[in-house]
Design an enzyme around this catalytic site. Structure first.
Site, PDB file in Angstrom:
ATOM      1  N   GLY A  11       0.830  -1.205   0.000  1.00 50.15           N
ATOM      2  CA  GLY A  11       0.000   0.000   0.000  1.00 50.15           C
ATOM      3  C   GLY A  11       0.864   1.254   0.000  1.00 50.15           C
ATOM      4  N   ALA A  22      15.074  11.936   0.325  1.00 52.37           N
ATOM      5  CA  ALA A  22      16.160  11.986   1.321  1.00 52.37           C
ATOM      6  C   ALA A  22      17.183  10.881   1.069  1.00 52.37           C
ATOM      7  CB  ALA A  22      15.582  11.855   2.726  1.00 52.37           C
ATOM      8  N   ASP A 103       3.989  -4.296   6.782  1.00 51.57           N
ATOM      9  CA  ASP A 103       4.477  -5.570   7.330  1.00 51.57           C
ATOM     10  C   ASP A 103       4.692  -6.641   6.268  1.00 51.57           C
ATOM     11  OD1 ASP A 103       1.375  -6.871   8.759  1.00 51.57           O
ATOM     12  OD2 ASP A 103       1.843  -5.888   6.855  1.00 51.57           O
ATOM     13  N   THR A 126       3.237   2.794   6.173  1.00 53.90           N
ATOM     14  CA  THR A 126       1.869   2.282   6.098  1.00 53.90           C
ATOM     15  C   THR A 126       0.934   3.199   6.866  1.00 53.90           C
ATOM     16  OG1 THR A 126       0.332   0.533   6.721  1.00 53.90           O
ATOM     17  CG2 THR A 126       2.331   0.710   8.036  1.00 53.90           C
ATOM     18  N   ASP A 128      -1.533   2.206   8.366  1.00 57.82           N
ATOM     19  CA  ASP A 128      -2.098   1.398   9.454  1.00 57.82           C
ATOM     20  C   ASP A 128      -1.334   1.583  10.764  1.00 57.82           C
ATOM     21  OD1 ASP A 128      -2.478  -1.371   7.107  1.00 57.82           O
ATOM     22  OD2 ASP A 128      -3.648   0.468   7.380  1.00 57.82           O
ATOM     23  N   ASP A 130       0.927  -0.184  12.092  1.00 55.53           N
ATOM     24  CA  ASP A 130       0.957  -1.430  12.876  1.00 55.53           C
ATOM     25  C   ASP A 130       2.351  -2.063  12.901  1.00 55.53           C
ATOM     26  OD1 ASP A 130      -0.472  -3.566  10.213  1.00 55.53           O
ATOM     27  OD2 ASP A 130       1.083  -2.005  10.227  1.00 55.53           O
ATOM     28  N   ARG A 172      -6.563  -2.220   8.316  1.00 56.94           N
ATOM     29  CA  ARG A 172      -6.408  -3.682   8.277  1.00 56.94           C
ATOM     30  C   ARG A 172      -6.769  -4.273   9.646  1.00 56.94           C
ATOM     31  NH1 ARG A 172      -4.148  -6.041   3.886  1.00 56.94           N
ATOM     32  NH2 ARG A 172      -3.046  -4.238   3.075  1.00 56.94           N
ATOM     33  N   GLU A 188     -18.180  10.048  19.200  1.00 55.12           N
ATOM     34  CA  GLU A 188     -18.871   9.616  20.423  1.00 55.12           C
ATOM     35  C   GLU A 188     -18.548   8.171  20.759  1.00 55.12           C
ATOM     36  OE1 GLU A 188     -20.450  13.393  19.604  1.00 55.12           O
ATOM     37  OE2 GLU A 188     -20.263  11.703  18.218  1.00 55.12           O
TER      38      GLU A 188
HETATM   39  O1  F6P Z   1      -2.268  -1.470   4.466  1.00 57.74           O
HETATM   40  C1  F6P Z   1      -2.795  -0.308   3.973  1.00 57.74           C
HETATM   41  C2  F6P Z   1      -4.241  -0.473   3.534  1.00 57.74           C
HETATM   42  O2  F6P Z   1      -4.716   0.735   3.075  1.00 57.74           O
HETATM   43  C3  F6P Z   1      -5.151  -1.044   4.629  1.00 57.74           C
HETATM   44  O3  F6P Z   1      -5.552  -0.067   5.558  1.00 57.74           O
HETATM   45  C4  F6P Z   1      -6.300  -1.575   3.798  1.00 57.74           C
HETATM   46  O4  F6P Z   1      -6.957  -2.615   4.478  1.00 57.74           O
HETATM   47  C5  F6P Z   1      -5.581  -2.133   2.560  1.00 57.74           C
HETATM   48  O5  F6P Z   1      -4.330  -1.468   2.496  1.00 57.74           O
HETATM   49  C6  F6P Z   1      -6.319  -1.914   1.269  1.00 57.74           C
HETATM   50  O6  F6P Z   1      -5.594  -2.592   0.286  1.00 57.74           O
HETATM   51  P1  F6P Z   1      -5.828  -2.310  -1.285  1.00 57.74           P
HETATM   52  O7  F6P Z   1      -5.297  -0.963  -1.621  1.00 57.74           O
HETATM   53  O8  F6P Z   1      -5.046  -3.414  -1.957  1.00 57.74           O
HETATM   54  O9  F6P Z   1      -7.301  -2.407  -1.521  1.00 57.74           O
END
Ligand code: F6P
Length: 323
Positions: A11, A22, A103, A126, A128, A130, A172, A188
């Site tokens: 992604g 850089a 990852d 990423t 995410d 994570d 994800r 909320e």
């Molecule tokens: O890992 C980045 C991400 O955007 C996730 O948040 C999401 O689940 C996934 O990639 C979407 O993947 P794609 O761009 O292949 O649909």
């Protein structure tokens, strides 16, 4: 180190271009040539490798996405695919490889190093967030900004119609993006995969909030497993009489857009550090920033751990999010 190659994989994330910039400019200062691999590991297998000059990365620090393009390469996860990839790096006399990705991409880099011992440096990119070994990954701050901006807009219409909005956010299996965006947007209720809910608990919570507040923003992380937003919307409508519910899946706008200043700075710092790490003879590591300090971690450790949810932040959200 005379020649290194860089690729972006998986992604895309705003800030990748700042990082590549850089890398190229730091390497140039050290008389090291940088070759860009187009389309990630797929491009490496197709030998899509070209020299990048310092001027080629001009006017790119703010641009979202990656000008090296990217891909999710299944072939690289085969021994045969990696063998071709290695041969192409040898053909181009490449001494080291820098991989910008999440990852999955870092896992591939770790396996590749184990097989061919070519120095590999991972850079966490990423939305995410994570990835273990860094407080923030490149792209997270920009995605968070995009999510908060979107929710601010949704809140206007939610308040005007006194509606309940369920906003689905990427991430994800991680709830980091939902949690931090939800807090910043004053949601909320924030629902994340790291917490176990039942549909009835969630609906009960919403009806309690609904007693006081007619317009409600619920941030729903895509990794939640207690039920889809469609099911949640249906359950709310059937449980809460006269409730006016709408769903909004933010989708891929979260991946694009100009990089925020913090992602540009993080990209620049980690790009520079990845070249320094190669020069310092590091071989299978990921660069990161922890408490604003440059850190490096062995990739084998990074790919077997996760950047977990900040429990205090989650606790804070419980206290301040609904009244
Ligand atoms: O890992 C980045 C991400 O955007 C996730 O948040 C999401 O689940 C996934 O990639 C979407 O993947 P794609 O761009 O292949 O649909």
């Amino acid at each position: 180190m005379k020649k290194i190659a860089v690729l972006t994989s998986g992604g895309d994330a705003p800030g990748m271009n700042a990082c590549i910039r850089a890398i190229v400019r730091t390497a140039y200062n050290k008389n090291i040539l940088v070759y860009g691999i187009q389309y990630g590991y797929s491009g490496l297998i197709e030998n899509n490798i070209n020299l990048i000059n310092p001027e080629d990365v001009g006017n790119s620090i703010h641009v979202g996405g990656t000008f090296l393009k990217t891909a999710r390469s299944k072939e690289f996860y085969t021994k045969e695919g990696r063998k071709i990839a290695y041969k192409n790096l040898q053909k181009n006399d490449i001494d080291g490889l820098i991989v910008l990705g999440g990852d999955g991409s870092l896992t591939g880099a770790n396996i590749f190093y184990k097989e061919y011992k070519l120095p590999v440096i991972g850079v966490p990119c990423t939305i995410d967030n994570d990835i273990y070994g860094t407080d923030y990954s490149i792209g997270f701050a920009s995605a968070r900004e995009t999510v908060v901006d979107a929710i601010d807009k949704i809140r206007d219409t939610a308040a005007s119609h006194e509606r309940i909005f369920i906003v689905e956010v990427m991430g994800r299996e991680s709830g980091n993006l939902a949690l931090e965006s939800g807090i910043a947007a004053g949601a909320e209720l924030i629902l994340i995969p790291e917490k176990k809910y039942s549909m009835s608990d969630v609906v009960k919570k919403i009806s309690e909030i609904n007693i006081e507040k007619k317009s409600i923003i619920i941030v729903y992380a895509e990794g939640c497993r207690f039920g889809s937003i469609k099911k949640l919307s249906k359950s709310i409508k059937s449980e809460i009489k006269d409730s006016n519910v709408r769903c909004s899946i933010l989708g891929h706008i979260q991946r694009g857009g100009t990089a925020t200043p913090s992602d540009r700075i993080l990209g620049s710092i980690l790009g520079n550090k990845s070249i320094e790490s190669l020069i310092d003879n590091n071989k299978n590591i990921m660069v990161g920033l922890v408490n604003n300090k440059n850190v490096i971690n062995n990739l084998s450790i990074v790919v077997n751990k996760k950047n977990k949810i900040d429990k205090d932040l989650y606790q804070l959200a419980q206290v301040i999010s609904n009244y």
